[in-house]
Design a protein around this motif. Structure first.
Motif, PDB file in Angstrom:
ATOM      1  N   UNK A   4       0.856  -1.193   0.000  1.00  0.00           N
ATOM      2  CA  UNK A   4       0.000   0.000   0.000  1.00  0.00           C
ATOM      3  C   UNK A   4       0.890   1.240   0.000  1.00  0.00           C
ATOM      4  N   UNK A   5       1.203   1.801  -1.180  1.00  0.00           N
ATOM      5  CA  UNK A   5       2.113   2.956  -1.256  1.00  0.00           C
ATOM      6  C   UNK A   5       1.648   4.147  -0.419  1.00  0.00           C
ATOM      7  N   UNK A   6       0.345   4.413  -0.407  1.00  0.00           N
ATOM      8  CA  UNK A   6      -0.156   5.560   0.353  1.00  0.00           C
ATOM      9  C   UNK A   6       0.090   5.374   1.841  1.00  0.00           C
ATOM     10  N   UNK A   7      -0.119   4.139   2.313  1.00  0.00           N
ATOM     11  CA  UNK A   7       0.095   3.846   3.734  1.00  0.00           C
ATOM     12  C   UNK A   7       1.577   3.971   4.084  1.00  0.00           C
ATOM     13  N   UNK A   8       2.444   3.488   3.206  1.00  0.00           N
ATOM     14  CA  UNK A   8       3.884   3.603   3.445  1.00  0.00           C
ATOM     15  C   UNK A   8       4.311   5.064   3.506  1.00  0.00           C
ATOM     16  N   UNK A   9       3.737   5.896   2.632  1.00  0.00           N
ATOM     17  CA  UNK A   9       4.093   7.310   2.638  1.00  0.00           C
ATOM     18  C   UNK A   9       3.687   7.969   3.944  1.00  0.00           C
ATOM     19  N   UNK A  10       2.498   7.625   4.447  1.00  0.00           N
ATOM     20  CA  UNK A  10       2.062   8.188   5.736  1.00  0.00           C
ATOM     21  C   UNK A  10       2.995   7.747   6.864  1.00  0.00           C
ATOM     22  N   UNK A  11       3.520   6.529   6.743  1.00  0.00           N
ATOM     23  CA  UNK A  11       4.378   5.998   7.808  1.00  0.00           C
ATOM     24  C   UNK A  11       5.702   6.740   7.898  1.00  0.00           C
ATOM     25  N   UNK A  12       6.212   7.274   6.781  1.00  0.00           N
ATOM     26  CA  UNK A  12       7.505   7.956   6.807  1.00  0.00           C
ATOM     27  C   UNK A  12       7.349   9.468   6.973  1.00  0.00           C
ATOM     28  N   UNK A  13       6.115   9.974   6.920  1.00  0.00           N
ATOM     29  CA  UNK A  13       5.881  11.403   7.132  1.00  0.00           C
ATOM     30  C   UNK A  13       5.858  11.717   8.626  1.00  0.00           C
ATOM     31  N   UNK A  14       6.111  12.987   8.948  1.00  0.00           N
ATOM     32  CA  UNK A  14       5.913  13.428  10.318  1.00  0.00           C
ATOM     33  C   UNK A  14       4.424  13.338  10.649  1.00  0.00           C
ATOM     34  N   UNK A  15       4.129  12.919  11.872  1.00  0.00           N
ATOM     35  CA  UNK A  15       2.744  12.728  12.271  1.00  0.00           C
ATOM     36  C   UNK A  15       2.426  13.607  13.485  1.00  0.00           C
ATOM     37  N   UNK A  16       1.139  13.898  13.688  1.00  0.00           N
ATOM     38  CA  UNK A  16       0.766  14.691  14.870  1.00  0.00           C
ATOM     39  C   UNK A  16       1.216  13.997  16.151  1.00  0.00           C
ATOM     40  N   UNK A  17       1.554  14.796  17.157  1.00  0.00           N
ATOM     41  CA  UNK A  17       2.044  14.210  18.414  1.00  0.00           C
ATOM     42  C   UNK A  17       1.015  13.302  19.068  1.00  0.00           C
ATOM     43  N   UNK A  18      -0.266  13.502  18.780  1.00  0.00           N
ATOM     44  CA  UNK A  18      -1.306  12.643  19.336  1.00  0.00           C
ATOM     45  C   UNK A  18      -1.534  11.395  18.488  1.00  0.00           C
ATOM     46  N   UNK A  19      -0.904  11.309  17.307  1.00  0.00           N
ATOM     47  CA  UNK A  19      -1.149  10.215  16.394  1.00  0.00           C
ATOM     48  C   UNK A  19      -2.177  10.606  15.347  1.00  0.00           C
ATOM     49  N   UNK A  20      -2.261   9.820  14.290  1.00  0.00           N
ATOM     50  CA  UNK A  20      -3.195  10.123  13.208  1.00  0.00           C
ATOM     51  C   UNK A  20      -4.640   9.999  13.697  1.00  0.00           C
ATOM     52  N   UNK A  21      -5.475  10.925  13.274  1.00  0.00           N
ATOM     53  CA  UNK A  21      -6.868  10.902  13.690  1.00  0.00           C
ATOM     54  C   UNK A  21      -7.566   9.617  13.255  1.00  0.00           C
ATOM     55  N   UNK A  22      -7.232   9.125  12.050  1.00  0.00           N
ATOM     56  CA  UNK A  22      -7.861   7.891  11.565  1.00  0.00           C
ATOM     57  C   UNK A  22      -7.519   6.707  12.454  1.00  0.00           C
ATOM     58  N   UNK A  23      -6.279   6.661  12.941  1.00  0.00           N
ATOM     59  CA  UNK A  23      -5.875   5.581  13.843  1.00  0.00           C
ATOM     60  C   UNK A  23      -6.641   5.669  15.159  1.00  0.00           C
ATOM     61  N   UNK A  24      -6.801   6.879  15.674  1.00  0.00           N
ATOM     62  CA  UNK A  24      -7.484   7.030  16.949  1.00  0.00           C
ATOM     63  C   UNK A  24      -8.964   6.685  16.831  1.00  0.00           C
TER      64      UNK A  24
END
Length: 337
Positions: A126-146
């Protein structure tokens, strides 16, 4: 001879500012283990404070475990090399024929590594998922994950709002964050006499005084904790109500209610570690639920992959990924994992 002279911040009692500066200097290596601190009168003259202020500062630093006084000799930086700050044995080898019973672990099952393997392979495609994994993320974590975690917890019968969840690097990280948020070095924390080694390691790393509370087949002896509170209330109490690690004891409903009442009476925090998931019919009332009317607990929910911490009006649960709940209201509070 040049003596150690700290730069003090503006706010707070002078003795505490001096003690905090001492702790920072020791942490940075400016004051080495075994080094003698300046005589109290000389440091008082250097800083322009009373000798009583320096006496209180040295006493506070000693209470926090940074220094030690020697009769007729002075005050010295403590040697900390001999103190184990990492007693967490997870993943460490044991001798042949030795069964390590310091931690309760699930029996090996092929579905666990297979599930992780399948998930990682799916992510790799999943290229889109991999790109999100290497990007800086919010300190609380991704909203979709929460949102997904909150939904998953709801399926388990544990209510949680996405806004109350924070992604951490695992349950151990969540516990460490909770201790950093709720305690200061030198404060007293209590736990079952037999408890999770990871919490012991985190408490020692935070320079906290750890006291074991007796337990039996019904979990923590709350009356023993009450007697402790009468002498010196702890800043925080850590417990695993469902299947204590490592004994497997479950805290009775009456003891849960009494524990929450004690937390309110003596104004201490609760960390509720719910790492072992039990079906709703087989588990007791979470401390976080008992304390909802006047929060005094942090909660860390059941584990699936890494671990979670959630927060209702002040909670820190540990669950499945590495998630932590951040309190949304001031004291009191509770903490569940």
């Amino acid at each position: 001879m040049t003596i150690w002279t700290p730069e003090l911040p503006e706010d707070g009692p002078r003795y505490r500012r001096i003690a905090d500066a001492m702790a920072e200097a020791i942490t940075r290596g400016e004051l080495a283990p075994g080094e003698r601190l300046p005589p109290q009168r000389r440091l008082a003259d250097k800083l322009g404070v009373t000798i009583g202020t320096i006496t209180r500062a040295y006493a506070e630093a000693q209470r926090q475990g940074w220094v030690e006084s020697r009769v007729g000799s002075g005050t010295y930086v403590r040697h900390r090399e001999a103190e184990s700050t990492a007693t967490f044995r997870a993943g460490q080898p044991v001798e042949n024929g030795v069964v390590d019973m310091s931690m309760s672990l699930p029996p090996p099952h092929p579905l666990r590594p297979q599930g992780l393997r399948d998930t990682l392979l799916a992510l790799a495609d999943d290229p889109a998922c991999l790109q999100r994994a290497v990007d800086y993320q919010p300190e609380y974590g991704l909203e979709s994950h929460r949102r997904q975690l909150a939904e998953w917890l709801g399926h388990l019968g544990m209510s949680a709002e996405p806004e109350s969840l924070v992604i951490t690097q695992g349950g151990q990280h969540g516990l460490t964050l909770a201790l950093q948020a709720l305690t200061r070095p030198g404060e007293l924390v209590a736990a079952d006499a037999l408890t999770y080694p990871g919490f012991i390691g985190a408490a020692r790393q935070a320079h906290l005084k750890l006291l074991g509370v007796p337990l039996d087949e019904h979990g923590m002896d709350i009356e023993a904790l009450s007697r402790l509170c009468a002498r010196q209330p702890p800043r925080l109490v850590y417990t695993t109500p469902e299947q204590n690690n490592p004994t497997g004891a479950c805290l009775t409903e009456a003891r849960r209610e009494r524990l929450v009442a004690l937390a309110r009476e003596h104004d201490f925090w609760l960390i509720e570690d719910n790492v072992q998931y039990l079906p709703e019919a087989d588990r007791g009332t979470p401390l976080i639920e008992l304390a909802r009317s006047e929060p005094c607990a942090f909660s860390v929910p059941p584990r699936c992959w890494p671990a979670v911490c959630e927060s209702a009006p002040w909670s820190f649960p540990k669950r499945c990924w590495g998630e932590s709940a951040v309190p949304c209201a001031p004291r009191p509070g509770w903490c569940r994992r």
